[in-house]
Design a protein around this motif. Structure first.
Motif, mmCIF file in Angstrom:
data_model
loop_
_atom_site.group_PDB
_atom_site.id
_atom_site.type_symbol
_atom_site.label_atom_id
_atom_site.label_comp_id
_atom_site.label_asym_id
_atom_site.label_seq_id
_atom_site.Cartn_x
_atom_site.Cartn_y
_atom_site.Cartn_z
ATOM 1 N N ILE A 308 27.517 -36.045 -7.199
ATOM 2 C CA ILE A 308 27.132 -37.361 -7.708
ATOM 3 C C ILE A 308 26.125 -37.212 -8.849
ATOM 4 C CG2 ILE A 308 25.943 -39.525 -7.143
ATOM 5 C CD1 ILE A 308 27.097 -39.333 -4.347
ATOM 6 N N CYS A 309 25.146 -36.309 -8.681
ATOM 7 C CA CYS A 309 24.122 -36.153 -9.713
ATOM 8 C C CYS A 309 24.723 -35.686 -11.030
ATOM 9 C CB CYS A 309 23.025 -35.191 -9.244
ATOM 10 S SG CYS A 309 23.570 -33.498 -8.947
ATOM 11 N N VAL A 310 25.777 -34.894 -10.961
ATOM 12 C CA VAL A 310 26.437 -34.433 -12.187
ATOM 13 C C VAL A 310 27.014 -35.615 -12.956
ATOM 14 C CG1 VAL A 310 28.294 -32.995 -13.117
ATOM 15 C CG2 VAL A 310 26.967 -32.197 -11.136
ATOM 16 N N ARG A 311 27.664 -36.524 -12.232
ATOM 17 C CA ARG A 311 28.301 -37.684 -12.878
ATOM 18 C C ARG A 311 27.294 -38.747 -13.291
ATOM 19 N NH1 ARG A 311 30.663 -40.683 -9.850
ATOM 20 N NH2 ARG A 311 30.324 -39.843 -7.760
ATOM 21 N N SER A 349 14.409 -39.069 -12.866
ATOM 22 C CA SER A 349 14.664 -38.779 -11.442
ATOM 23 C C SER A 349 15.915 -39.448 -10.901
ATOM 24 C CB SER A 349 13.451 -39.172 -10.579
ATOM 25 O OG SER A 349 12.325 -38.418 -10.922
ATOM 26 N N VAL A 350 16.862 -39.822 -11.758
ATOM 27 C CA VAL A 350 18.132 -40.359 -11.270
ATOM 28 C C VAL A 350 18.831 -39.334 -10.384
ATOM 29 C CG1 VAL A 350 20.460 -41.065 -11.966
ATOM 30 C CG2 VAL A 350 18.467 -42.031 -13.123
ATOM 31 N N CYS A 351 18.750 -38.051 -10.770
ATOM 32 C CA CYS A 351 19.416 -37.010 -9.981
ATOM 33 C C CYS A 351 18.856 -36.940 -8.565
ATOM 34 C CB CYS A 351 19.308 -35.663 -10.679
ATOM 35 S SG CYS A 351 17.611 -35.125 -11.002
ATOM 36 N N PRO A 397 28.452 -47.305 -9.812
ATOM 37 C CA PRO A 397 29.372 -46.168 -9.852
ATOM 38 C C PRO A 397 30.353 -46.282 -11.019
ATOM 39 C CG PRO A 397 29.163 -47.007 -7.624
ATOM 40 C CD PRO A 397 28.465 -47.993 -8.503
ATOM 41 N N GLY A 398 30.590 -45.172 -11.688
ATOM 42 C CA GLY A 398 31.532 -45.147 -12.802
ATOM 43 C C GLY A 398 30.969 -45.647 -14.108
#
Length: 449
Positions: A308-311, A349-351, A397-398
């Motif tokens: 998820i963190c990658v996207r 810090s979104v990741c 998401p997306g």
């Protein structure tokens, strides 16, 4: 899935206006405030807002289930020892500020975080000064206690829990993880790793000043507790020297080796109880403590399935695959993209925010994977959604922000991510200078803290 942390439309506007207000005042603050103001003497007011920053001072005691076979990758960080030694011999690791002295200049990309730094500096600098003073005499303060290594280790971990550390582990000192500027400062061949859990509610509001203040407050609480733990070790008859949260070493490899977690794709330590929503601190000691072993909690396997963190990374700085770097197999972040975005969005810090282990804990994530073969919270706005301070929009998401080129640029700042040798110390006004020592907490202030 639990409590939701979504802002309404007005709150998102306030988030954007707050960012714009900080940007408007930044040129004035840059000229009127010293880059690292000595604010340790400012009294901390007991205001209600501090509760939102307070770290969780409860020890992690809940058992963690074993991962499914599909999530097992092996304990520790994958290393190529010969290549790692070769890289160390060619170019030892260096203090990031020494390697990039322009980080202390008026054009530093982290200068945009001045509001959060300003409001937390008294507490953080005060903790750094207390730790620096205690380190002036890191030796034993009492005769050696008549305890076996196992008894001493158990007693040390009980004291760590009493002080409010979330987790503590023990491993061997390795000079390859130590920055060259601090070689020879360790007081023993053992490293004690301490962790404190960052405030949960505030972290879910990332990116925001509130979340960044919670992170800095966690560091201050960790400094004080590790200083007190070092005092306890000295009272048992051994030397102990905490390094400070800015760091003299790469702390994540020590934490992994001590069995406290595993290295995530986001480049952070993932712990079973809080993911990367925690702060890490290490100290060297000559106490004969029993070393812990790395543990395969299934966290790397969760990362491989999740991503998820990658996207979701707004800067696109997290690679999807691990590769070798200096003999270490890891997902090497694109610092040139991450650093300026982090500096201009209150630490970003979104990741961290979108990590399911941070939000739900590893036991819940493992249970869901065992039941359905899917990652808990993935593709849901509850986990993946975040509000972006640069435009005040919510991204589910997306969907993620389209960042213009100027977000990645900081006029006057020339960051070279491939630099391997220090270029000398530079004072905030641009004059050559000497690296400040750590006798009064200046090390902790080198980043403006």
């Amino acid at each position: 899935m639990g409590q939701r942390f979504n802002r309404n439309a007005l709150q998102r506007r306030l988030l954007r206006w707050g960012h714009e207000f900080g940007e408007l005042l930044y040129p004035i603050a840059r000229k009127t405030l010293p880059y690292r103001p000595k604010m340790w003497w400012v009294p901390r007011l007991p205001i209600r807002a501090h509760r939102r920053r307070t770290p969780h001072t409860r020890p992690w005691t809940a058992p963690v289930p074993s991962p499914a076979p599909a999530l097992r990758t092996g304990p520790g960080i994958e290393l190529l020892p010969e290549r790692q030694q070769e890289a160390f011999d060619e170019a030892p690791l260096h203090d990031f500020i020494r390697l990039h002295p322009e980080m202390r200049g008026v054009h530093s990309p982290t200068g945009h975080m001045w509001i959060s730094l300003l409001s937390t500096s008294p507490r953080v600098q005060g903790a750094a000064r207390r730790r620096a003073r205690s380190n002036r005499s890191p030796g034993a303060t009492a005769p050696v206690a008549a305890l076996t290594p196992a008894e001493l280790t158990r007693a040390m971990k009980r004291e760590a829990a009493r002080l409010g550390l979330s987790g503590v582990g023990v491993t061997a000192y390795d000079i390859k993880w130590n920055y060259a500027e601090y070689h020879g400062m360790a007081v023993g061949e053992t490293v004690v790793v301490g962790i404190i859990e960052q405030n949960f509610d505030s972290t879910q509001m990332s990116p925001s000043l509130r979340a960044e203040k919670a992170a800095l407050s966690a560091y201050a609480g960790l400094e004080d507790r590790m200083r007190l733990l070092a005092g306890w070790i000295r009272a048992q008859g051994y030397a102990a020297r905490p390094e400070g949260f800015v760091g003299e070493s790469m702390v994540i490899p020590y934490a992994v080796a001590a069995g406290l977690g595993q290295l995530g794709l986001n480049g952070q330590l993932l712990t079973p109880h809080a993911g990367s929503r925690c702060r890490i601190h290490v100290m060297s000691t000559d106490a004969p403590l029993v070393h812990d072993e790395p543990v395969d909690h299934g966290l790397e396997g969760v990362c491989n399935e999740c991503q998820i963190c990658v996207r979701r990374c707004p800067a696109g700085a997290i690679p999807a695959r691990r590769k070798e770097s200096r003999g270490v197999v890891k997902a090497k972040l694109n610092t040139k993209r991450c650093l300026p975005v982090m500096g201009k969005t209150a630490g970003c810090s979104v990741c961290m925010k979108v990590c399911p282990v941070q939000r739900f804990g590893l036991p819940a994530v493992l249970e869901e994977f065992e039941r359905s073969g899917t990652i808990l919270g993935k593709d849901t706005d509850d986990l993946e959604g975040f509000d972006w301070p640069l435009d005040g929009r919510h991204y589910g998401p997306g969907d993620r922000p389209r960042l213009p080129l100027e977000v990645f640029e900081t006029p006057g700042f020339d960051f070279d991510p491939d630099r391997r040798e220090p270029v000398g110390w530079v004072e905030p006004d641009g004059r050559p200078g000497n690296r400040p020592d750590d006798t009064d907490g200046d090390h902790a202030e080198a980043l403006g803290y």
